[in-house]
Design an enzyme around this catalytic site. Sequence first.
Site, short mmCIF file in Angstrom:
data_model
loop_
_atom_site.label_atom_id
_atom_site.label_comp_id
_atom_site.label_asym_id
_atom_site.label_seq_id
_atom_site.Cartn_x
_atom_site.Cartn_y
_atom_site.Cartn_z
N ASP A 237 104.66 -16.32 -19.36
CA ASP A 237 105.57 -16.97 -20.31
C ASP A 237 105.56 -16.25 -21.66
O ASP A 237 104.57 -15.63 -22.04
CB ASP A 237 105.15 -18.44 -20.49
CG ASP A 237 106.27 -19.28 -21.10
OD1 ASP A 237 107.42 -18.81 -21.15
OD2 ASP A 237 105.98 -20.42 -21.54
N ASN B 151 114.88 -22.80 -14.52
CA ASN B 151 115.36 -21.68 -15.34
C ASN B 151 116.85 -21.39 -15.15
O ASN B 151 117.44 -20.62 -15.92
CB ASN B 151 114.54 -20.40 -15.07
CG ASN B 151 113.14 -20.43 -15.64
OD1 ASN B 151 112.20 -19.86 -15.08
ND2 ASN B 151 112.95 -21.10 -16.78
#
Length: 260
Positions: A39, A87
């Site tokens: 991330d 996402n």
Amino acid sequence: MFRMFKSLEGFIEPGSEEERLADELDFSRIPRHVAVIMDGNGRWAHQRNLPRIEGHRAGAKSVREIVETSARVGVKYLTLFAFSKENWKRPKREISMLWGLLEDYLRKESKTLVEKNFRLKVIGQKEELPLSLRKELDRVEELTKNNSSMVICMALNYSGRTEIVDAVKKILKEKDIRADTLDEDEFSRHLYTGDLPDPDLLIRTSGELRVSNFLLWQIAYAEIWITPDYWPDFRKKHFLLALLDFQKRERRFGDIRPRK
Ligand code: IPE
Ligand code: IPE
Ligand code: MG
């Protein structure tokens, strides 16, 4: 000081901080399965006034380095969270560029995966990915399916909750499974990760203190290590730090004494 483990020679610079860390590692206690929530690519790019995709591009370099470090220290399964089902909420352009990067990565790296005896395994709903990427993923999975030195498990269009629901669906369709004999092991075998052991260590970069729907079932007893560094800055040094921290943990699994 121990002598640096042979497999790291030529990979780690003599006299460096990494060498000092590697010297401290106990090579008989390397986690078998490491899972990573990669991330912070967007924030890394933002910090540099670059478009988000440049963060993803830089993140691909970290992937290369962490794959190699994992193999050299003896990790057997490395699971990388690259794209969650959630996402898809992102701008279309970012998503399509991400798929492009991934396809590129596979084209460039497939020879290395074969040479190094790595197996690629994809978890997640592959059917929903663009056709050309799917074909490339299938090609590399097929090409490397009998390789045994390390499994690189790539989580794409992955959701932990969906994985559990999909396992239930599979089980309901099987005639010879009975509700009264179904147990955790049998259930686990129906997850996307059916042939993988549970992760021992879960790493998350960029400092977020959440699991974001990743491997919900499998991380029941994983040790968690979180660093504030963004994924594109994550290098072998950070990976070694995570391993060393893991080796200091006392894993009790509910018992009052550590379990080997
Ligand atoms: C992780 O980085 C990569 C993917 C989720 C594809 P992000 O893109 O989430 O970066 P941040 O969290 O916005 O900085
Ligand atoms: C988790 O990162 C998913 C991946 C790393 C692929 P996100 O950036 O999507 O997570 P949230 O939205 O911050 O929880
Ligand atoms: Mg993020």
